[in-house]
Design an enzyme around this catalytic site. Structure first.
Site, PDB file in Angstrom:
ATOM      1  CE  LYS A   1     -16.543  -6.270   7.152  1.00 28.99           C
ATOM      2  NZ  LYS A   1     -17.022  -6.439   8.524  1.00 28.99           N
TER       3      LYS A   1
ATOM      4  CB  VAL B   1      -0.970   0.018   1.208  1.00 24.94           C
ATOM      5  CG1 VAL B   1      -1.982  -1.090   1.105  1.00 24.94           C
ATOM      6  CG2 VAL B   1      -0.216  -0.065   2.530  1.00 24.94           C
TER       7      VAL B   1
ATOM      8  CE  LYS C   1       3.406  -1.515   5.545  1.00 31.31           C
ATOM      9  NZ  LYS C   1       2.797  -2.267   4.443  1.00 31.31           N
TER      10      LYS C   1
ATOM     11  CB  SER D   1     -18.171  -8.573  10.797  1.00 33.30           C
ATOM     12  OG  SER D   1     -17.434  -9.303   9.841  1.00 33.30           O
TER      13      SER D   1
END
Length: 795
Positions: free
Chosen positions: A734, A372, A374, A691
């Site tokens: 999501k 991503v 970093k 979840s």
């Protein structure tokens, strides 16, 4: 070699050349027409060919060998084009060799070879030189260019006889000029033969001009190398003599020796380093010890190394920060797409630094999945601040000495990698990146994470004590940035000293922006392509992102784009096409079959099937949870490679449904008469997390009441035994997964309402969010009215 004069040339025109001549193989030389050259002949085949020529018309065919190492050549070892030569003189030498003087007359091509005793004869075709009718401007320019090039080559050291240069100066025949220059350039046999076989005189002259240009380049480089080597040797010799004289003078005067000179140099470096007082005293102390020691002792070498480290560390050298907020913002935006929270934090640091000069460096920790950005973000921060950048990987580090260094009593002792990085930067305030802080090990050699506590604590690191230096070094000016994939594996005390910033991964739209702005231009440049040669539509990039990669970062996306560029580069190199436009229809032709296929959308509402939202390392995903009943004794079966947390969620969901069976219209005795089976498809993939609680509860309520679940609703949330809906994480990913499947209504816990602020507006557009506190609210939205069975309709 020499050139015939014009009278001889005119005389040679009247010489009649027979159709068959004896062949004289020559090695490592090509004889051109009008050349007069001495040849030494020793092979039996050659001597007999010369005897045959002298016994007839003194003419012989000179053919060059392809391979000079062949001692007894056959016809296949000779070039087929050569020169007819006239033997002017012959002299027999004492060593049974023969020396002849040969004059080139005309070029000839072999039609057929014949064996005549011990030598070969050849049937030939004479090659007439085609002379251009008048000299065009282009040809005249070529002639002048060749003459100038030859003069230049001579000026750079090429040896050409003055007589030859005089003849060349007066030549205006392009063919003659080409032959004469080629014969005096010292070309290899194959290169000279190439010139010989070019029949067009102008083309031959151009080829000789190319060879001359290369020869001049070689001569220039050769002259440069010789000049540099000569200069280096002269410099070395001069320095050696001066040093020897200086030693002799110093020895004679008795006023200075090598040890005193070394001590004086160290003392000057210590003063120039501008060390803190405590460090300065330690350096002076060690220098006095060195002064009293024998220079060849082992301890003296250790002290020298220690003093070298002390004087080379940047005690007072620092980089001035770039405090232009707008400029820093532009740098961060140019280097990275999105990541607004991180950019905002860096700009806040710069703003405070602008208002307060002396401030402690922040300890930032970037936590997120691989790829991503970093590590590259650390480089961008250093560029925005105008500081030096140092990177150190902590993955697999198990020895505490890697951080704190070894004590000087050990052989080969060195400072820790923190001090080494500071020395490498050359400044005392670099941006120092500690990569993979979540992967530090620990064994009998110590605990590196505990050693890092002092490094990363702003209240302690102003006096960091390295075991090797044994004097404090101020790390408070350093901006430390740490990275990791998971925060849970970082030891608690270490995590407490850092400000954690989470990088959640990129959405498909963000990946599209990154691919267009950074990845595609970078890979085009690395593969020698341009946007005019290869273009990719946005829809093709989205297809590549969704069906060829599944990750939170963009590393695999960059690999797939590189793969595509390689395929295109090969096709261009093979000359098949010159321009490629990649669209969705032809993407598979370049990258093969898609690796990841999207979930199939349900065609209609179904009983016992609910749509859930899941978070994975590759981003958000849709999961369908299925529940069914069968005759049995009330057992619950769970399949789909579920983790312990997810199994407990299923148990809690079933207990909630049983406790509210009356209000849901479920007969209470049904739980003792049927078995319930809950399955989550994609059984090969491990699944875990709380979840999916409300999704499982909805599927159970649906199958037990016979009411289908609305296929246009997706849900996520943890459920309790009392039916409360608890908050979850990963809402952004999501929500994106729901949007990707075309679902416009999402049920989420009410306590996650605040998280919607972090979701971009383009994701929330045209989507409805239902906030639920209890399962009753979830079921009210999710369950359709009960379907009437076929039997009831008939009645």
């Amino acid at each position: 070699m020499a050139e015939l004069d014009k009278d001889n040339e005119n005389k040679d025109k009247d010489v009649e050349i027979p159709d068959t001549l004896p062949v004289l193989p020559v090695r490592d030389i090509v004889v051109f027409p009008y050349m007069i050259i001495p040849l030494f002949v020793g092979r039996d085949i050659s001597i007999k060919a010369i005897d045959a020529a002298l016994n007839s018309n003194r003419m012989i065919l000179l053919l060059t060998q392809k391979d000079l190492s062949v001692e007894n050549p056959v016809t296949t070892d000779l070039y087929s084009t050569g020169t007819v030569g006239m033997i002017m003189r012959m002299l027999k030498l004492p060593d049974s060799r023969v020396k002849i003087l040969v004059q080139g007359i005309s070029k000839a091509k072999v039609k057929k070879f014949t064996q005549s005793g011990a030598f070969f004869t050849a049937a030939i075709d004479k090659i007439e030189e085609v002379k251009p009718e008048g000299l065009s401007v282009e040809v005249e320019a070529e002639i002048r260019s060749v003459k100038e090039q030859l003069d230049k080559a001579v000026s750079y050291g090429k040896t050409v006889l003055p007589d030859i240069m005089a003849v060349i100066e007066n030549l205006d025949d392009p063919g003659r000029l080409a032959d004469l220059v080629a014969s005096n350039l010292g070309l290899k046999a194959e290169q000279a033969q190439e010139v010989m076989e070019i029949l067009d005189p102008v083309q031959r002259l151009r080829r000789v001009s190319e060879m001359l240009s290369r020869e001049i380049e070689l001569l220039i480089v050769q002259q440069k190398i010789q000049s540099e080597a000569r200069g280096e040797i002269d410099k070395t010799q001069r320095e050696y003599f001066l040093r020897e004289q200086l030693k002799a003078i110093q020895k004679e005067l008795g006023d200075i020796d090598e040890r005193a000179e070394e001590v004086r140099e160290f003392r000057k470096k210590i003063e120039d380093a501008k060390m803190p007082e405590k460090v300065f005293k330690e350096a002076e102390k060690q220098l006095k010890r060195l002064e009293k020691m024998h220079p060849d002792s082992a301890e003296a070498a250790t002290i020298r190394t220690y003093l070298d480290w002390l004087v080379e560390l940047p005690w007072a050298r620092s980089t001035k920060d770039n405090l232009d907020i707008k400029s820093a913002k532009k740098v961060l935006n140019d280097d990275h797409y999105d990541l607004e929270k991180v950019k905002e934090r860096i700009l806040e640091y710069l703003s405070v630094r602008k208002l307060k000069e002396k401030m402690k460096g922040p300890i930032l920790c970037f936590i997120g999945p691989p790829g991503v950005g970093k590590t590259s973000l650390g480089r961008s921060i250093a560029r925005a601040l105008g500081r030096e950048f140092v990177r150190m990987s902590l993955g697999g580090v198990r020895d505490e000495a890697e951080i704190r260094g070894h004590r000087r009593t050990y052989v080969g002792a060195l400072p820790g990698r923190i001090i080494q990085g500071i020395k490498q930067a050359g400044r005392n305030n670099p941006v120092f990146m500690l990569d993979e802080i979540d992967k530090i090990g620990m064994d009998f050699r110590g605990d590196p994470s505990s050693a890092l506590l002092e490094v990363l604590d702003p209240e302690q690191n102003f006096a960091f004590a390295d075991h090797y230096l044994s004097v404090p070094f101020d790390l408070s000016h350093v901006m430390f940035i740490t990275t990791g994939n998971l925060a849970d594996t970082i030891p608690g005390p270490l995590r407490d000293r850092m400000e954690i910033i989470y990088l959640s991964g990129y959405t498909s739209e963000e990946k599209l922006g990154i691919a267009k702005k950074y990845l595609l231009p970078k890979q085009l440049e690395e593969h020698g392509l341009t946007s005019k040669v290869l273009s990719i539509t946005d829809s093709a990039l989205m297809l590549l992102i969704s069906q060829y990669t599944r990750e939170a970062g963009v590393r695999n996306l960059e690999r797939e784009i590189a793969n595509l560029c390689r395929k295109v580069a090969r096709k261009i190199a093979e000359g098949k096409e010159k321009k490629f436009n990649i669209v969705t229809s032809n993407l598979q032709g370049f990258l093969g079959v898609a690796k990841f296929l999207p979930e199939e959308e349900m065609e209609q509402d179904e009983v016992g099937v609910s749509t859930g939202l899941a978070w994975t390392e590759a981003g958000g995903d849709i999961i369908y949870i299925e529940a069914t009943t069968m005759m049995g004794k009330g057992h619950l079966t769970l399949t789909g490679q579920l983790g312990d947390v997810m199994k407990e969620s299923a148990q809690a969901a079933l207990s909630y449904v049983r406790s509210t069976a009356k209000s849901l219209g479920i007969k209470e005795d049904v739980f003792s008469k049927v078995d319930i089976h809950v399955h989550v498809p994609a059984g090969a993939i491990p699944k875990d997390g709380p979840s999916a609680g409300i999704t499982i509860a909805s599927a159970l309520a649906s199958v037990l009441t016979g009411r289908p679940v609305n296929k246009n609703i997706a849900m996520t949330g943890e459920v309790t035994l009392r039916g409360r809906v608890l908050p979850i994480g990963g809402l952004k990913e999501k929500t994106l997964a729901a949007k990707r499947m075309g679902i416009k209504k999402v049920v989420i816990p009410r306590r996650n309402k605040k998280d919607l602020e972090e979701i971009p507006k383009y994701i929330k557009k045209d989507m409805e969010f239902v906030f639920a506190d209890t399962m009753d609210q979830v079921l009210k939205v999710a369950l359709r009215p009960e379907k009437k069975s076929a039997t009831k309709k008939k009645k």
